[in-house]
Design an enzyme around this catalytic site. Structure first.
Site, mmCIF file in Angstrom:
data_model
loop_
_atom_site.group_PDB
_atom_site.id
_atom_site.type_symbol
_atom_site.label_atom_id
_atom_site.label_comp_id
_atom_site.label_asym_id
_atom_site.label_seq_id
_atom_site.Cartn_x
_atom_site.Cartn_y
_atom_site.Cartn_z
ATOM 1 C CB SER A 166 -5.475 1.276 -9.365
ATOM 2 O OG SER A 166 -5.494 2.659 -9.204
ATOM 3 C CE1 TYR A 207 -4.132 0.409 -3.893
ATOM 4 C CE2 TYR A 207 -4.110 2.241 -5.424
ATOM 5 C CZ TYR A 207 -4.701 1.095 -4.946
ATOM 6 O OH TYR A 207 -5.865 0.636 -5.530
ATOM 7 C CE LYS A 246 -4.407 -2.398 -6.232
ATOM 8 N NZ LYS A 246 -5.172 -3.602 -5.926
ATOM 9 C CE1 TYR A 305 -11.470 -3.148 -11.368
ATOM 10 C CE2 TYR A 305 -11.253 -2.634 -9.042
ATOM 11 C CZ TYR A 305 -11.449 -3.561 -10.056
ATOM 12 O OH TYR A 305 -11.631 -4.880 -9.730
HETATM 13 P P1 NAD Z 1 -12.332 -2.409 0.187
HETATM 14 O O1 NAD Z 1 -11.330 -2.091 1.243
HETATM 15 O O2 NAD Z 1 -13.745 -2.011 0.418
HETATM 16 O O3 NAD Z 1 -12.290 -3.968 -0.129
HETATM 17 C C1 NAD Z 1 -11.107 -4.729 -0.011
HETATM 18 C C2 NAD Z 1 -11.457 -5.948 0.827
HETATM 19 O O4 NAD Z 1 -10.279 -6.734 0.986
HETATM 20 C C3 NAD Z 1 -11.941 -5.572 2.233
HETATM 21 O O5 NAD Z 1 -13.154 -6.240 2.500
HETATM 22 C C4 NAD Z 1 -10.825 -6.050 3.160
HETATM 23 O O6 NAD Z 1 -11.327 -6.486 4.397
HETATM 24 C C5 NAD Z 1 -10.216 -7.174 2.334
HETATM 25 N N1 NAD Z 1 -8.807 -7.448 2.639
HETATM 26 C C6 NAD Z 1 -7.791 -6.557 2.743
HETATM 27 N N2 NAD Z 1 -6.643 -7.199 3.039
HETATM 28 C C7 NAD Z 1 -6.938 -8.521 3.089
HETATM 29 C C8 NAD Z 1 -6.176 -9.685 3.351
HETATM 30 N N3 NAD Z 1 -4.869 -9.616 3.616
HETATM 31 N N4 NAD Z 1 -6.793 -10.889 3.335
HETATM 32 C C9 NAD Z 1 -8.143 -10.973 3.075
HETATM 33 N N5 NAD Z 1 -8.901 -9.897 2.841
HETATM 34 C C10 NAD Z 1 -8.314 -8.684 2.836
HETATM 35 O O7 NAD Z 1 -11.786 -1.778 -1.170
HETATM 36 P P2 NAD Z 1 -12.486 -1.673 -2.592
HETATM 37 O O8 NAD Z 1 -12.721 -0.242 -2.865
HETATM 38 O O9 NAD Z 1 -13.607 -2.611 -2.678
HETATM 39 O O10 NAD Z 1 -11.283 -2.141 -3.518
HETATM 40 C C11 NAD Z 1 -11.167 -3.466 -3.993
HETATM 41 C C12 NAD Z 1 -9.900 -3.584 -4.833
HETATM 42 O O11 NAD Z 1 -9.963 -2.646 -5.902
HETATM 43 C C13 NAD Z 1 -8.624 -3.268 -4.059
HETATM 44 O O12 NAD Z 1 -7.614 -4.161 -4.466
HETATM 45 C C14 NAD Z 1 -8.287 -1.858 -4.500
HETATM 46 O O13 NAD Z 1 -6.910 -1.601 -4.445
HETATM 47 C C15 NAD Z 1 -8.795 -1.851 -5.922
HETATM 48 N N6 NAD Z 1 -9.134 -0.515 -6.413
HETATM 49 C C16 NAD Z 1 -10.029 0.239 -5.695
HETATM 50 C C17 NAD Z 1 -10.314 1.529 -6.131
HETATM 51 C C18 NAD Z 1 -11.269 2.413 -5.350
HETATM 52 O O14 NAD Z 1 -11.234 3.630 -5.539
HETATM 53 N N7 NAD Z 1 -12.128 1.870 -4.495
HETATM 54 C C19 NAD Z 1 -9.722 2.029 -7.301
HETATM 55 C C20 NAD Z 1 -8.836 1.224 -7.998
HETATM 56 C C21 NAD Z 1 -8.549 -0.058 -7.546
#
Ligand code: NAD
Ligand code: UDP
Length: 334
Positions: free
Chosen positions: A124, A148, A152, A176
């Site tokens: 991130s 958080y 990362k 991202y």
């Molecule tokens: P999201 O919460 O929609 O997806 C994450 C998925 O991981 C969910 O489906 C959740 O059920 C699953 N999950 C969480 N803990 C788990 C575990 N212990 N075991 C199995 N599954 C688990 O989030 P997203 O927006 O799709 O983000 C995906 C990744 O991208 C994350 O790692 C997040 O930190 C990173 N990210 C997201 C953003 C954003 O703004 N959305 C920005 C930068 C980085």
């Protein structure tokens, strides 16, 4: 040969699964559904006319995860599974480190044990903390300022240590910026469980009437109109960045790349564009700054373009249009 997508029923994961399948990859998904619903994958199956092997499990459950590696011929892992709320991470840091760092370590150990070829990690822009200037280059100092972001950064460091110890597994750290938007079908989109923390889902819930008005966190930043500036990227562009990263790792050991559009838009810019594209009025009030927010954050896109021949193609109006179609068709999410 299959790609294991952890967190594949989540927001970015489900959109990436669509793109992977469209590009001809075979995909296996694991997710514990703590922040998503299985319905998202059912819709991905419908959209791609395919059957996706899915396992409901926690990525920290190494025994259960190992069975997936035994059953499938996994040559690459895209690791999305994790927790993503900055504010929750401040309230419950040990839980965040447990899931985000502990979960990643579990997967990494299996990746080594089963000699997988590539590992792509969802990092991130938060790893840059409060950058001294913009646009942000990959070479900028790393200085996460909350649990958080630190989780990362820790995983990024562990992965690079793994690379030093195990030259067989290639690694991509994808940082991202602000993913928004939804699949053009309106079937797949972001589905926050509670009141959204992020701007775009908040705006779309105001537009649909679930929330009264947007609170703009500060209009006294040193930006063109005083509100915070971010690099919003369409989730499909972001998903395609993962395909490019997979291809890049065929011939390279390590990739550290920012994925954004390179353009910064203020909160007011986003509201205006959303209103213009959807014809919905977004009432708002200006309130105090949110703790920990930076004024301006957008990426320099030249490195990703040079290394991956990738750049985001969708503009802010398309991001708003696709978000609204998803919200309108699914007022209560999945
Ligand atoms: P999201 O919460 O929609 O997806 C994450 C998925 O991981 C969910 O489906 C959740 O059920 C699953 N999950 C969480 N803990 C788990 C575990 N212990 N075991 C199995 N599954 C688990 O989030 P997203 O927006 O799709 O983000 C995906 C990744 O991208 C994350 O790692 C997040 O930190 C990173 N990210 C997201 C953003 C954003 O703004 N959305 C920005 C930068 C980085
Ligand atoms: N923001 C806002 N009101 C909200 C949510 C966000 O004014 O309800 C602002 C926030 O201060 C930032 C921008 O919108 O300037 C993007 O915030 P978001 O949480 O979506 O992304 P992040 O700050 O994590 O980059």
């Amino acid at each position: 040969m299959e790609i294991l997508v952890t967190g594949g029923s989540g927001y970015i994961g489900s959109h990436t699964v669509i793109e992977l399948i469209n590009f001809g990859y075979k995909v296996v998904v694991v997710d514990n559904l703590c922040n998503s619903k299985i319905e998202s994958l059912k819709r991905v199956e419908k959209l791609t006319n395919s059957k996706i092997p899915f396992y409901k499990l926690d990525v920290r459950d190494k025994k259960a995860l190992k069975k997936i590696f035994e059953k499938h011929d996994i040559y690459a892992v895209i690791h999305f599974a994790g927790l993503k709320s900055v504010s929750d991470s401040i309230i419950n840091p040990t839980y965040y480190y447990d899931v985000n760092v502990g979960g990643a370590i579990c997967i990494m150990q299996l990746v080594q044990e089963f000699a997988c070829k590539s590992f792509i990690f969802s990092s991130s822009a938060t790893v840059y903390g409060n950058p001294s200037k913009v646009p942000i280059k990959e070479t900028f100092p790393l200085c996460a300022v909350n649990p958080y972001g630190r989780s990362k950064l820790m995983v990024e460091n562990i992965l690079q240590d793994m690379l030093l110890a195990n030259t067989d597994c290639k690694i991509a750290l994808l940082r991202y910026f602000n993913p928004v938007g939804a699949h053009v079908s309106g079937l797949i989109g972001e589905n926050p469980k509670n009141t959204p923390n992020n701007l775009m889902p908040y705006i779309s819930q105001v537009a649909i009437g679930k929330l009264d008005k947007l609170k703009i966190f500060g209009a006294d930043y040193n930006t063109s109109d005083g509100t915070g500036v971010r690099d919003y990227i369409h989730v499909i562009d972001l998903a395609r960045g993962h395909i490019k990263a997979l291809e890049y790792l065929e011939n390279n050991q390590l990739l550290i790349a920012n994925l954004g559009t390179g353009k910064g838009y203020s909160v007011l810019d986003l509201i205006k564009t959303f209103e213009a594209t959807t014809k919905k009025k977004i009432p708002y009030e200006i309130v105090a700054r949110r703790k920990g927010d930076v004024a301006t954050c957008y990426t320099d896109t030249s490195y990703a373009f040079k290394k991956l021949n990738w750049q985001a193609k969708y503009k802010l109006d398309k991001m708003c249009k696709d978000t609204w179609r998803w919200q309108k068709n699914n007022p209560n999410g999945y």
